[in-house]
Design an enzyme around this catalytic site. Structure first.
Site, PDB file in Angstrom:
ATOM      1  CG  HIS A  76      -2.141  -0.813   1.076  1.00  0.00           C
ATOM      2  ND1 HIS A  76      -3.364  -0.452   1.570  1.00  0.00           N
ATOM      3  CD2 HIS A  76      -2.320  -2.002   0.442  1.00  0.00           C
ATOM      4  CE1 HIS A  76      -4.248  -1.374   1.256  1.00  0.00           C
ATOM      5  NE2 HIS A  76      -3.646  -2.332   0.581  1.00  0.00           N
ATOM      6  CE1 TYR A 204      -5.281   4.186   8.797  1.00  0.00           C
ATOM      7  CE2 TYR A 204      -5.994   3.782  11.045  1.00  0.00           C
ATOM      8  CZ  TYR A 204      -5.146   3.509   9.985  1.00  0.00           C
ATOM      9  OH  TYR A 204      -4.160   2.558  10.124  1.00  0.00           O
ATOM     10  N   PRO A 296      -4.711   0.843  18.679  1.00  0.00           N
ATOM     11  CG  PRO A 296      -6.689  -0.264  18.101  1.00  0.00           C
ATOM     12  CD  PRO A 296      -5.997   0.404  19.251  1.00  0.00           C
ATOM     13  CE  LYS A 300       3.316   3.338  13.080  1.00  0.00           C
ATOM     14  NZ  LYS A 300       3.955   2.873  11.838  1.00  0.00           N
ATOM     15  CE1 TYR A 387      -1.252   4.108   9.202  1.00  0.00           C
ATOM     16  CE2 TYR A 387      -0.180   3.081   7.316  1.00  0.00           C
ATOM     17  CZ  TYR A 387      -1.238   3.150   8.207  1.00  0.00           C
ATOM     18  OH  TYR A 387      -2.269   2.240   8.115  1.00  0.00           O
TER      19      TYR A 387
END
Ligand code: APR
Ligand code: PHB
Length: 393
Positions: A76, A204, A296, A300, A387
């Site tokens: 991704h 998200y 979550p 991580k 990220y």
């Protein structure tokens, strides 16, 4: 009376931390015994997050367990943040030159188990009454019960990889340890469904009804979450209630692509930030969830565990080659990175959820932060570099 065993490193816990440590040490010729209070089938059945940082993929390659991950994992190059229906893509590849791999932690655990089994790993499953002992001496031991017998493992080192509910952390004398904790006033209800993901990339979403996350396991299997009350049980969430909440929170544009279906897994996880310091006492070294928990948001947990284990395996290997420095500085080195990852997970959680005690001011602050990220390459880059994963310390 009882049975006595010998090894170089006794590893408590056969989650991803313990298994990866055993694998990396095994490849370097260091002997280990791994114990767990559950059995292999139970551990392989646990559903957890599914986003691997580049560094995690590197570690799994180094460990020789990345073949299936490269065949079945989904690279991704970005993900979306959504706020009350508005979307902003974080272009991981463009902003950092790096990307992540979507591959379930459950699959990582299966790959590691297979490799350890093939290598002839000594395991004890379904153990009870585990006690790490004599930590400040040259003859540390781990005592436990298994099949009605008392066992003692004589070892040089003990790795506490036994997760948040394990015993290792508490083997450090109370006056020498500190814990830092924040419990969030909500949980995540997660489902697995055999339907194509609503979007090619993760979304998200913060909506006034609460947070939602669209993730996936494969092109035909989706992993979706909604924020729920901390006291909710899965019985409170029928599939219908889930799909209604999820579609509303994702926003019209995404929800238009949503394919629903019967969920075949449904579970609720609490959200917590937690760090135990230090991560070493004498011969005992902590790694992964035994020492720290992240909420979550950002996925991580596993990545942080793998970063600890990379450092710890290198430090053990250095020790057995005659250099003790990396082991002596292990706790202090990894905690620096742990706190940075805690900060990122806390920040993303704080930005993306509805907090029951938030008023109009805090809600506007969240909106302003989203608008700032959406309009600033610097702010988007800060999110992207966290990220994809910070470098090891
Ligand atoms: N004795 C032996 N084993 C124990 C004990 C004990 N007293 N207590 C717990 N365990 C085992 C658990 O059964 C579990 O299999 O330790 C293992 C810990 O595994 P995880 O909880 O998966 O922790 P870790 O390996 O550090 O993995 C971190 O997993 O929990 C997720 O979000 C987390 O993704 C992160 C990753
Ligand atoms: C998941 O796929 O389960 C997942 C993905 C991203 C997260 C958390 C969980 O931040």
């Amino acid at each position: 009376m009882g049975l006595t065993h010998q090894t170089q490193v006794c590893i408590i816990g056969a989650g991803p931390s313990g298994l990866l440590l055993a694998q990396l040490l095994g490849l370097a010729g260091i002997e280990t015994i791994v114990l767990d209070r559950k059995d292999r089938a139970y551990i392989e059945g646990r559903v957890r997050a599914g986003v691997l940082e580049r560094g995690t993929v590197d570690a799994l390659e180094e460990a020789g367990v990345a073949d299936r991950l490269h065949r079945e994992g989904l690279p991704h190059t970005g993900f979306d943040l959504a706020f009350s229906g508005d979307r902003h893509r974080i272009d991981l590849q463009g902003l950092t030159g790096s990307s992540v791999m979507v591959y379930g932690q459950t699959e990582v655990t299966k790959d590691l188990f297979r490799a350890r089994h093939d290598a002839g790993q000594r395991f004890f499953f379904n153990v009870d009454q585990v006690v790490p002992k004599h930590l400040k001496t040259a003859q540390p031991q781990v005592q436990f019960q298994c099949d009605g017998q008392i066992h003692t493992i004589d070892c040089k080192f003990i790795a506490g990889c036994d997760g948040f509910h394990g015993v290792s952390r508490n083997a450090i004398p109370q006056n020498l340890r500190q814990a830092f904790e924040r419990v969030y006033p909500f949980g995540w209800l997660g489902i697995l469904v055999d339907a194509p993901p609503v979007s090619d990339e993760l979304i998200y979403a913060n909506h006034e009804d609460g947070f939602a996350l669209a993730s996936m396991r494969s092109p035909t299997r989706s992993r979706y979450y909604v924020q729920c009350d901390p006291g909710d049980t899965v019985a409170d969430w029928s599939d219908d209630r889930f799909w209604n909440a999820f579609a509303t929170r994702l926003g019209e544009q995404a929800a238009g692509q949503l394919q629903t279906g019967p969920s075949f897994e449904k579970s609720i996880a609490p959200l917590r930030s937690f760090v135990a310091e230090p991560m070493q006492y004498g011969a005992l070294f902590l790694a992964g969830d035994a020492a720290h928990i992240v909420p979550p948001t950002g996925a991580k947990g596993l990545n942080l565990a793998v970063a600890d284990v990379r450092q710890l395996s290198r430090a053990f290997i250095a020790h057995f080659k005659g250099n003790d420095d990396p082991l002596q500085t292990y706790s202090q080195r990894v905690l620096k990175r742990v706190w940075k990852v805690e900060r990122f997970s806390w920040q993303l959680s704080t930005l993306m959820h509805q907090f029951p005690d938030y008023g109009p001011f805090e809600r506007r602050m969240q909106r302003a932060e989203f608008d700032y990220i959406a309009s600033s390459e610097a702010a988007s880059t800060a999110i992207a570099e966290n990220y994809v994963g910070l470098p090891l310390e």
